[in-house]
Scaffold this active site. Sequence first.
Site, PDB file in Angstrom:
ATOM      1  N   HIS A 164      -7.453  -4.690  10.127  1.00  0.00           N
ATOM      2  CA  HIS A 164      -7.151  -4.576   8.744  1.00  0.00           C
ATOM      3  C   HIS A 164      -5.760  -5.252   8.415  1.00  0.00           C
ATOM      4  O   HIS A 164      -4.920  -5.606   9.260  1.00  0.00           O
ATOM      5  CB  HIS A 164      -7.119  -3.213   8.221  1.00  0.00           C
ATOM      6  CG  HIS A 164      -6.086  -2.306   8.790  1.00  0.00           C
ATOM      7  ND1 HIS A 164      -6.162  -1.005   9.457  1.00  0.00           N
ATOM      8  CD2 HIS A 164      -4.588  -2.627   8.761  1.00  0.00           C
ATOM      9  CE1 HIS A 164      -4.896  -0.707   9.741  1.00  0.00           C
ATOM     10  NE2 HIS A 164      -4.054  -1.351   9.415  1.00  0.00           N
ATOM     11  N   ASP A 167       0.808  -1.098   0.078  1.00  0.00           N
ATOM     12  CA  ASP A 167      -0.006   0.080   0.094  1.00  0.00           C
ATOM     13  C   ASP A 167       0.942   1.246   0.180  1.00  0.00           C
ATOM     14  O   ASP A 167       2.089   1.080   0.356  1.00  0.00           O
ATOM     15  CB  ASP A 167      -0.925  -0.076   1.054  1.00  0.00           C
ATOM     16  CG  ASP A 167      -0.341  -0.819   2.458  1.00  0.00           C
ATOM     17  OD1 ASP A 167       0.920  -0.627   2.536  1.00  0.00           O
ATOM     18  OD2 ASP A 167      -1.117  -0.733   3.436  1.00  0.00           O
ATOM     19  N   ASP A 225      -7.749  -2.582  14.378  1.00  0.00           N
ATOM     20  CA  ASP A 225      -9.146  -2.766  13.902  1.00  0.00           C
ATOM     21  C   ASP A 225      -9.149  -4.308  13.026  1.00  0.00           C
ATOM     22  O   ASP A 225     -10.293  -4.503  12.349  1.00  0.00           O
ATOM     23  CB  ASP A 225      -9.584  -1.770  13.215  1.00  0.00           C
ATOM     24  CG  ASP A 225      -8.884  -1.157  12.185  1.00  0.00           C
ATOM     25  OD1 ASP A 225      -7.988  -1.913  11.514  1.00  0.00           O
ATOM     26  OD2 ASP A 225      -9.316  -0.575  11.447  1.00  0.00           O
ATOM     27  N   GLU A 265      -9.628  -1.766   5.471  1.00  0.00           N
ATOM     28  CA  GLU A 265     -10.263  -1.433   6.600  1.00  0.00           C
ATOM     29  C   GLU A 265     -11.599  -2.558   6.834  1.00  0.00           C
ATOM     30  O   GLU A 265     -12.097  -2.972   5.887  1.00  0.00           O
ATOM     31  CB  GLU A 265     -10.949  -0.086   6.608  1.00  0.00           C
ATOM     32  CG  GLU A 265      -9.623   0.815   6.574  1.00  0.00           C
ATOM     33  CD  GLU A 265      -8.921   1.085   8.024  1.00  0.00           C
ATOM     34  OE1 GLU A 265      -8.594   0.080   8.674  1.00  0.00           O
ATOM     35  OE2 GLU A 265      -8.389   2.205   8.379  1.00  0.00           O
TER      36      GLU A 265
END
Length: 262
Positions: A140, A67, A138, A145
């Site tokens: 990811h 990313d 979280d 996400e």
Amino acid sequence: MEVIILNDPEAVSALSARRIAQLVRAKPTAVLGLATGSTPLRLYKELIRLHQEEGLDFSEVTSFNLDEYIGLAADHAASYRYFMQENLFRHINIAPERTHVPSGLVAGPDIARYCAEYEEAIVRAGGIDLQILGIGSDGHIGFNEPSSSLASRTRIKTLTQRTREDNTPFFDNPDDVPHHVITMGVGTIMEAREIHLLAFGDKKADAIADAVEGPITANVPASVLQMHPTVRLFADEPAASKLARRDYYRWVYDNKPAWQAF
Ligand code: F6R
């Protein structure tokens, strides 16, 4: 999933590095999927040591990063291209033209075409042999996400506020953390032949428990790794502390037959 829990993040990172070295020695043209952030730093240090002290040769290796932040140029100190140059690429003999990090400077309607080309480049390289992953607090992976499609491909994503806050240490000012990123999709990640998920510290304990032992759900994108045949989780004790079956995983690892070791 093979769950490897050791006391020390250095030791567990060195194990992941040892498996990568084994792959690169067996297949000098290996294609590595790489991650950024604080998690893989010890792993990259060990790969650099293996190159400098034990001659591990990256000259024919190809890499694809997961990313990049949209809006950051390659020479921005918080960009993931800059991170990779500083923390790995400039210390080993990987050919610059074989390293791929999504560009943060593609804009507007060009993004979809650019992402499709990134996917095509992975296919042309022969697919990813081994993908390194960290995990967000979280759940990811990459920057997929919660609520990301588990079949998603490389595309633009919007970061959650929690992820932006988790990433503020890399920026001078919290408001500077971009809202948008380009990330490989969950489906893209799942096509890697082998996956190493690394997790350190108690901030990751809930995400790891959900990913490894919870239901498979787009609310915890890492949980889809349960469907992958060759995933290894390399965790320290705090990150593994909420796994209900951690004693079982430890026993399996401690009693692993020598022929399975790497
Ligand atoms: C980074 C990436 C992210 C990070 C995750 C954990 O390329 O794709 O999924 O792995 O946000 O970040 P750290 O390691 O900083 O806790």
